[in-house]
Design a protein around this motif. Structure first.
Motif, PDB file in Angstrom:
ATOM      1  N   SER A   4       0.798  -1.222   0.000  1.00  0.00           N
ATOM      2  CA  SER A   4       0.000   0.000   0.000  1.00  0.00           C
ATOM      3  C   SER A   4       0.829   1.269   0.000  1.00  0.00           C
ATOM      4  O   SER A   4       0.305   2.355   0.014  1.00  0.00           O
ATOM      5  CB  SER A   4      -0.907   0.026   1.230  1.00  0.00           C
ATOM      6  N   GLU A   6       2.876   1.910   2.522  1.00  0.00           N
ATOM      7  CA  GLU A   6       3.251   2.138   3.921  1.00  0.00           C
ATOM      8  C   GLU A   6       4.729   1.824   4.095  1.00  0.00           C
ATOM      9  O   GLU A   6       5.188   0.738   3.741  1.00  0.00           O
ATOM     10  CB  GLU A   6       2.424   1.223   4.821  1.00  0.00           C
ATOM     11  N   ASP A 235      -3.694   8.752   9.608  1.00  0.00           N
ATOM     12  CA  ASP A 235      -3.132   7.549   8.989  1.00  0.00           C
ATOM     13  C   ASP A 235      -3.969   6.298   9.247  1.00  0.00           C
ATOM     14  O   ASP A 235      -3.795   5.284   8.566  1.00  0.00           O
ATOM     15  CB  ASP A 235      -1.702   7.306   9.501  1.00  0.00           C
ATOM     16  N   TYR A 236      -4.865   6.369  10.226  1.00  0.00           N
ATOM     17  CA  TYR A 236      -5.715   5.215  10.527  1.00  0.00           C
ATOM     18  C   TYR A 236      -6.570   4.836   9.318  1.00  0.00           C
ATOM     19  O   TYR A 236      -6.874   3.661   9.103  1.00  0.00           O
ATOM     20  CB  TYR A 236      -6.603   5.531  11.727  1.00  0.00           C
ATOM     21  N   LEU A 237      -6.966   5.835   8.526  1.00  0.00           N
ATOM     22  CA  LEU A 237      -7.809   5.580   7.359  1.00  0.00           C
ATOM     23  C   LEU A 237      -7.065   4.781   6.295  1.00  0.00           C
ATOM     24  O   LEU A 237      -7.697   4.186   5.417  1.00  0.00           O
ATOM     25  CB  LEU A 237      -8.297   6.902   6.764  1.00  0.00           C
ATOM     26  N   ARG A 238      -5.759   4.737   6.387  1.00  0.00           N
ATOM     27  CA  ARG A 238      -4.955   3.947   5.462  1.00  0.00           C
ATOM     28  C   ARG A 238      -4.535   2.624   6.082  1.00  0.00           C
ATOM     29  O   ARG A 238      -4.531   1.582   5.407  1.00  0.00           O
ATOM     30  CB  ARG A 238      -3.712   4.763   5.068  1.00  0.00           C
ATOM     31  N   ILE A 239      -4.197   2.666   7.370  1.00  0.00           N
ATOM     32  CA  ILE A 239      -3.660   1.467   8.021  1.00  0.00           C
ATOM     33  C   ILE A 239      -4.743   0.420   8.284  1.00  0.00           C
ATOM     34  O   ILE A 239      -4.538  -0.778   8.061  1.00  0.00           O
ATOM     35  CB  ILE A 239      -2.928   1.864   9.320  1.00  0.00           C
ATOM     36  N   GLU A 242      -5.719  -1.695   5.212  1.00  0.00           N
ATOM     37  CA  GLU A 242      -4.637  -2.615   4.868  1.00  0.00           C
ATOM     38  C   GLU A 242      -4.574  -3.773   5.856  1.00  0.00           C
ATOM     39  O   GLU A 242      -4.362  -4.933   5.463  1.00  0.00           O
ATOM     40  CB  GLU A 242      -3.296  -1.877   4.836  1.00  0.00           C
TER      41      GLU A 242
END
Length: 322
Positions: A4, A6, A235-239, A242
């Motif tokens: 992703s 990250e 960043d929670y919206l990405r982590i 995933e």
């Protein structure tokens, strides 16, 4: 490697002069060093009853989210819940009554602390030795004494650490509480790494599970990120997506069963698939609650050891049909 974008967490520092509490910036994000791990750092809010209440409310929601259903009993029903617990004689039902009593005590403590904050907002200062403060602490301590009766929502062990968190908030400064949380997160990360190592050793190295190692490694990495991040962090919206997606890849993974496999080998491979999924679930639970689950982990490690012992005969070529 994560797909992703990250960036990988810096490898856990186990030497090099770092001590617990050291701060360092990695790729624009501040992290704090605890017990061999760099953990995403959040500045604690200024000390106040209002800040403690906000933290206590969040921990209350978190505790009930991760525990078995039906125990979030209101604090204003404490007397009724206690009577039901005292009157029950069946051991299994009494265990559930004890869990409900712990929940009611937890909620009563939150109710009292809310009243204390309301008084403070009106300029009425409540001293540490005030009766309200003592009642709040007594409720939290009694809830903590009963938490061994409460199960995780999976039906696995109860997690005592969840119930100890509010007591820490009540008795510590907010800054000290944050420091204690970083240490628990480091312990959770260490346990995630340990479970991941055992999954790779037990399952992923086998010829029937080719390609599973990369899935497990990706999941371990994102699980550690998930264990450290607050939901309020952008960043929670990405982590989180995933984390969920990488976990689903493991659950959807299918082992390769040889065409000439015996019935016993086929069963063994299927048990390995179940063990792989169980390991994924355990890592998920640890990451979500952000504290170790030692009883569940040891139970899983014993299952893995038994599976490895049973695997040896198949690796010697005894699992094919004649």
């Amino acid at each position: 490697m994560s797909t992703s974008g990250e960036k990988e967490r810096p490898a856990p520092e186990r030497s090099g002069g770092f001590v617990n509490g050291d701060l360092k910036e990695f790729d624009g994000t501040w992290q704090i060093f605890y017990d061999g791990y760099w953990i995403r750092y959040y500045e604690p809010p200024p000390e106040s009853f209002g800040a403690k209440k906000k933290l206590l409310d969040a921990l209350t929601r978190r505790t009930f989210h991760h525990t078995e259903p039906g125990i979030n009993t209101p604090g204003d029903r404490l007397d009724q819940v206690r009577k039901a617990y005292n009157d029950e004689t069946d051991p299994q039902r009494k265990r559930v009554n004890a869990a409900m009593l712990a929940g009611s005590l937890f909620n009563r403590a939150t109710d009292i602390f809310t009243a204390i904050v309301d008084l403070e907002e009106h300029g009425i200062i409540v001293a540490d030795d005030d009766d309200l403060m003592q009642q709040c602490e007594q409720c939290l301590n009694e809830a903590l004494s009963l938490c061994g009766h409460v199960k995780h929502h999976s039906g696995e062990e109860g997690v005592d650490e969840l119930w100890g968190e509010p007591v820490k908030v009540f008795t510590m400064s907010i800054a000290d509480y944050y420091r204690s949380r970083y240490r628990k997160i480091a312990q959770a990360m260490k346990e995630i790494d340990r479970v991941g190592e055992v999954i790779n050793e037990t399952i992923c190295r086998l010829p029937w599970f080719e390609g599973s190692h990369e899935l497990v490694e990706d999941f371990i990495e994102i699980a550690k990120h998930e264990s450290e991040i607050l939901r309020s962090d952008p960043d929670y919206l990405r982590i989180w997506p995933e984390f969920v997606a990488d976990g689903e890849k493991i659950l959807e993974y299918r082992a390769r069963i040889p065409e000439n496999a015996s019935t016993s080998l086929e069963r063994h491979i299927k048990r390995g698939t179940n063990l792989l999924c169980a390991g994924k679930n355990l890592i998920t639970w640890i990451s979500n609650i952000r504290v170790p689950m030692p009883v569940s982990t040891q139970h899983y490690l014993r299952k893995c050891e038994a599976y490895r012992n049973n695997t040896r005969k198949f690796l010697k070529g005894r699992g094919s049909r004649k």
